[in-house]
Design an enzyme around this catalytic site. Structure first.
Site, PDB file in Angstrom:
ATOM      1  N   HIS A 308       7.402   7.165  30.057  1.00 54.79           N
ATOM      2  CA  HIS A 308       8.309   5.892  30.002  1.00 54.79           C
ATOM      3  C   HIS A 308       8.449   4.925  31.342  1.00 54.79           C
ATOM      4  CE1 HIS A 308      12.447   3.488  28.909  1.00 54.79           C
ATOM      5  NE2 HIS A 308      11.354   4.233  27.756  1.00 54.79           N
ATOM      6  N   ASP A 366      10.784   9.278  21.019  1.00 56.38           N
ATOM      7  CA  ASP A 366       9.669   9.296  20.114  1.00 56.38           C
ATOM      8  C   ASP A 366       9.834  10.523  19.585  1.00 56.38           C
ATOM      9  OD1 ASP A 366       8.828   5.668  20.993  1.00 56.38           O
ATOM     10  OD2 ASP A 366       9.345   6.292  19.109  1.00 56.38           O
TER      11      ASP A 366
HETATM   12  C1  SDX Z   1       9.361   3.130  24.115  1.00 57.55           C
HETATM   13  O1  SDX Z   1      10.915   0.252  27.310  1.00 57.55           O
HETATM   14  C2  SDX Z   1      11.083   1.068  26.418  1.00 57.55           C
HETATM   15  O2  SDX Z   1      12.247   1.166  27.018  1.00 57.55           O
HETATM   16  C3  SDX Z   1      10.837   1.680  25.313  1.00 57.55           C
HETATM   17  C4  SDX Z   1      11.872   2.252  24.725  1.00 57.55           C
HETATM   18  C5  SDX Z   1      12.578   1.793  23.399  1.00 57.55           C
HETATM   19  O3  SDX Z   1      13.517   2.153  23.484  1.00 57.55           O
HETATM   20  O4  SDX Z   1      12.641   0.450  23.244  1.00 57.55           O
HETATM   21  O5  SDX Z   1      12.290   3.732  24.784  1.00 57.55           O
HETATM   22  C6  SDX Z   1      10.664   2.393  23.400  1.00 57.55           C
HETATM   23  O6  SDX Z   1       8.954   2.314  23.644  1.00 57.55           O
HETATM   24  C7  SDX Z   1       9.276   4.250  24.602  1.00 57.55           C
HETATM   25  C8  SDX Z   1       7.991   4.691  24.834  1.00 57.55           C
HETATM   26  C9  SDX Z   1       7.221   5.128  23.246  1.00 57.55           C
HETATM   27  N1  SDX Z   1       5.500   5.451  24.060  1.00 57.55           N
HETATM   28  C10 SDX Z   1       4.577   5.868  24.064  1.00 57.55           C
HETATM   29  O7  SDX Z   1       5.009   7.351  24.344  1.00 57.55           O
HETATM   30  C11 SDX Z   1       3.239   6.094  24.198  1.00 57.55           C
HETATM   31  C12 SDX Z   1       2.799   6.887  25.617  1.00 57.55           C
HETATM   32  N2  SDX Z   1       3.244   7.496  26.603  1.00 57.55           N
HETATM   33  C13 SDX Z   1       2.836   6.014  27.610  1.00 57.55           C
HETATM   34  O8  SDX Z   1       1.178   5.281  26.661  1.00 57.55           O
HETATM   35  C14 SDX Z   1       3.374   5.342  29.033  1.00 57.55           C
HETATM   36  O9  SDX Z   1       4.293   6.521  29.465  1.00 57.55           O
HETATM   37  C15 SDX Z   1       4.474   3.818  28.439  1.00 57.55           C
HETATM   38  C16 SDX Z   1       3.343   3.661  28.028  1.00 57.55           C
HETATM   39  C17 SDX Z   1       5.421   4.263  27.640  1.00 57.55           C
HETATM   40  C18 SDX Z   1       5.111   3.553  29.976  1.00 57.55           C
HETATM   41  O10 SDX Z   1       4.028   2.828  31.262  1.00 57.55           O
HETATM   42  P1  SDX Z   1       3.469   2.882  32.461  1.00 57.55           P
HETATM   43  O11 SDX Z   1       5.171   2.937  32.242  1.00 57.55           O
HETATM   44  O12 SDX Z   1       3.520   1.639  32.944  1.00 57.55           O
HETATM   45  O13 SDX Z   1       3.341   3.928  33.001  1.00 57.55           O
HETATM   46  P2  SDX Z   1       2.260   4.284  33.771  1.00 57.55           P
HETATM   47  O14 SDX Z   1       0.768   3.905  32.439  1.00 57.55           O
HETATM   48  O15 SDX Z   1       1.082   3.321  34.885  1.00 57.55           O
HETATM   49  O16 SDX Z   1       1.849   5.595  33.683  1.00 57.55           O
HETATM   50  C19 SDX Z   1       1.910   5.885  35.211  1.00 57.55           C
HETATM   51  C20 SDX Z   1       1.365   7.491  35.293  1.00 57.55           C
HETATM   52  C21 SDX Z   1      -0.322   6.805  34.526  1.00 57.55           C
HETATM   53  O17 SDX Z   1      -1.356   7.448  35.431  1.00 57.55           O
HETATM   54  P3  SDX Z   1      -2.233   6.934  36.934  1.00 57.55           P
HETATM   55  O18 SDX Z   1      -2.070   5.599  36.564  1.00 57.55           O
HETATM   56  O19 SDX Z   1      -0.544   7.350  37.786  1.00 57.55           O
HETATM   57  O20 SDX Z   1      -2.058   8.046  38.085  1.00 57.55           O
HETATM   58  O21 SDX Z   1       1.556   8.279  34.314  1.00 57.55           O
HETATM   59  C22 SDX Z   1      -0.402   8.411  33.351  1.00 57.55           C
HETATM   60  C23 SDX Z   1      -0.113   7.013  33.461  1.00 57.55           C
HETATM   61  O22 SDX Z   1      -1.747   7.998  33.285  1.00 57.55           O
HETATM   62  N3  SDX Z   1       0.711   8.313  32.045  1.00 57.55           N
HETATM   63  C24 SDX Z   1       0.102   9.245  30.779  1.00 57.55           C
HETATM   64  C25 SDX Z   1       1.300   9.462  30.228  1.00 57.55           C
HETATM   65  N4  SDX Z   1       2.338   8.721  30.576  1.00 57.55           N
HETATM   66  C26 SDX Z   1       2.060   7.856  31.847  1.00 57.55           C
HETATM   67  N5  SDX Z   1      -0.751  10.547  31.258  1.00 57.55           N
HETATM   68  C27 SDX Z   1      -0.549  11.046  30.140  1.00 57.55           C
HETATM   69  N6  SDX Z   1       0.604  11.207  29.198  1.00 57.55           N
HETATM   70  C28 SDX Z   1       1.055  10.389  29.134  1.00 57.55           C
HETATM   71  N7  SDX Z   1       1.743   9.605  27.735  1.00 57.55           N
END
Ligand code: SDX
Length: 431
Positions: A308, A366
């Site tokens: 998140h 989720d």
């Molecule tokens: C919702 O914003 C909100 O409030 C949203 C929400 C709401 O109520 O409105 O809470 C609802 O959207 C919840 C999130 C649902 N999405 C997912 O579950 C999809 C999987 N999660 C990711 O795509 C990600 O965690 C996000 C999109 C939720 C957050 O992305 P960020 O903040 O841009 O973080 P990032 O992608 O930069 O990740 C940071 C690091 C990265 O590694 P590095 O590049 O630093 O080495 O963590 C890794 C990412 O690769 N990472 C993951 C991961 N999520 C982040 N690695 C593996 N699996 C994951 N799920």
């Protein structure tokens, strides 16, 4: 407006600029940079808005480090246990919990707006039956603008109020119609004798051929899921609604924009993607293979329902959802649900793995919701529409707050331009 208490000093090329520091009720201080470009001729750069407060709000507060979520100051755990969705709608819209009389009046007003104009049915007919319900919802909600000329003057507080009530009342009806259309069953009209969540289940699962009795266990679980999704500060879809609303677009168009943004798998589409991922993993012994994929930089796969932007601790909604999944499946007599087993083992393994621990990746809202919705009988394609109908009150509350702010201006970010410098048009022979 939060009053400036201190200042921050920014020095550029030997010249110092004093920037006011605004102190919130909760959360970090905010550097007010509104005059920065005019005074220092520089922009700030923050793609993804990881360090940017886009607005001032009194509605929802999230502490990502503590894993805390407050609706108008009330912890989500207490609301999920003691309140119900329409009461949470009142709280988010008006800022205080309703008295008994206010609750009855609000529930009556919402109930009296649950039907849609009969001609709205025709919009569905233009879609293929196998359209994703989110596609039909975006289209139909946007089309509502064409039906409510009496509530499109966003500068009229009464129009804003009527539009909010209509949106809260009609989104479940439209979501249920999108579901019925996708399975070739007739639309079911709302039944005003039912409560909000029960009415939604009735519109989704009853058929004209036989009586349908709402299962109170499912209605309570549905109501809790709606409360958990109701609002969440300035997430992507809420920011979309605010940006669309800042141009003066009508509320139905703004909510349609929010639905479109929520559909993405990185946002509200994650609940569908998560259940499909859990099904693909299938059994506990295949979890390590997927953990490895999620950690592989060269693999675009991510654990859906994990991570998140704000929560760097447990998403409090995920905790409530996990408890609810155990409770609902147990009450329904669904034991040894393989998907729930995989989800719990995946969570356990991931939270022991340094990759997830170091990046502070925890289950989010989720991760468990789809397991409950599937047990209720919903197809995965209805998971995000249910998120959308639940979040409508958050979107419309944030929209009302913004439109009602006399200092509000159209949102218009700038950019860091790295394209071609000025150049003259060459004749084609010279290229
Ligand atoms: C919702 O914003 C909100 O409030 C949203 C929400 C709401 O109520 O409105 O809470 C609802 O959207 C919840 C999130 C649902 N999405 C997912 O579950 C999809 C999987 N999660 C990711 O795509 C990600 O965690 C996000 C999109 C939720 C957050 O992305 P960020 O903040 O841009 O973080 P990032 O992608 O930069 O990740 C940071 C690091 C990265 O590694 P590095 O590049 O630093 O080495 O963590 C890794 C990412 O690769 N990472 C993951 C991961 N999520 C982040 N690695 C593996 N699996 C994951 N799920």
């Amino acid at each position: 407006m939060a009053a400036p208490t201190k200042t921050a000093t920014l020095t550029i090329d030997g010249k110092s600029y004093e920037l006011p520091l605004l102190s919130p009720t909760l959360g970090p201080d905010v550097v007010d940079i509104r005059k920065l470009y005019a005074e220092a001729d520089v922009f700030t750069y923050d793609p993804g808005f990881t360090s940017t407060a886009s607005c001032e709000s009194t509605i929802t507060y999230i502490d990502g480090d503590k894993g805390e979520l407050l609706y108008r100051g009330y912890p989500i755990e207490q609301l999920a246990e003691k309140s119900h969705y329409l009461e949470v709608c009142y709280l988010l819209l008006y800022g205080e919990l309703p008295t008994q009389t206010q609750m009855v009046d609000f529930e009556t007003r919402v109930t009296r707006h649950t039907m849609v104009h009969e001609q709205v049915h025709n919009f569905f007919r233009g879609f293929r039956r196998d359209s994703h319900p989110m596609a039909t919802m975006v289209g139909v909600v946007g089309a509502l603008s064409a039906f409510y000329h009496d509530s499109l003057d966003i500068n009229d507080p009464w129009h804003r109020e009527v539009a909010a009530i209509r949106m809260i009342a009609k989104l479940p009806t439209i979501a249920a119609m999108a579901y019925k259309y996708s399975i070739g069953q007739p639309f079911v009209y709302p039944k005003n004798s039912l409560d909000y969540a029960g009415n939604f289940l009735h519109m989704c699962f009853s058929v004209p051929a036989e009586d349908y009795v709402v299962n109170p266990i499912l209605a309570k679980a549905m109501d809790r899921i709606m409360m958990l999704h109701a609002d969440h500060e300035q997430n992507a879809s809420t920011s979309t609604v605010r940006l669309a609303g800042s141009s003066g677009a009508n509320p139905f168009a703004c909510i349609a924009a929010g639905i479109a943004c929520l559909w993405g798998p990185a946002h509200g589409g994650a609940n569908q993607a998560c259940l499909e991922m859990l099904r693909e993993i299938g059994t506990v012994d295949r979890i390590p293979e997927y953990i490895k994929k999620a950690k592989d930089k060269d693999d675009p796969f991510r654990l859906m329902g994990f991570g998140h932007r704000v929560y760097k601790n447990f998403d409090p909604r995920a905790k409530v959802m996990k408890e609810s999944a155990d409770e609902v499946l147990g009450l329904l007599g669904i034991h040894n649900n393989e998907t729930l087993k995989v989800a719990k083992e995946l969570e356990r393994i991931a939270l022991e793995d340094d990759y997830f621990v170091s990046k502070k990746l925890y289950p989010n809202v989720d991760f468990y919701s789809g397991i409950i919705l599937e047990a209720m009988g919903f197809p995965t394609s209805m998971f995000t529409p249910i998120f959308a109908l639940s979040r409508t009150v958050g979107w419309i509350s944030q929209w009302k707050e913004m439109v009602g702010d006399p200092t509000q201006r159209i949102g218009r970010p700038r950019q860091l331009y790295v394209g071609a410098a000025h150049r003259n048009y060459p004749d084609v022979a010279a290229r």
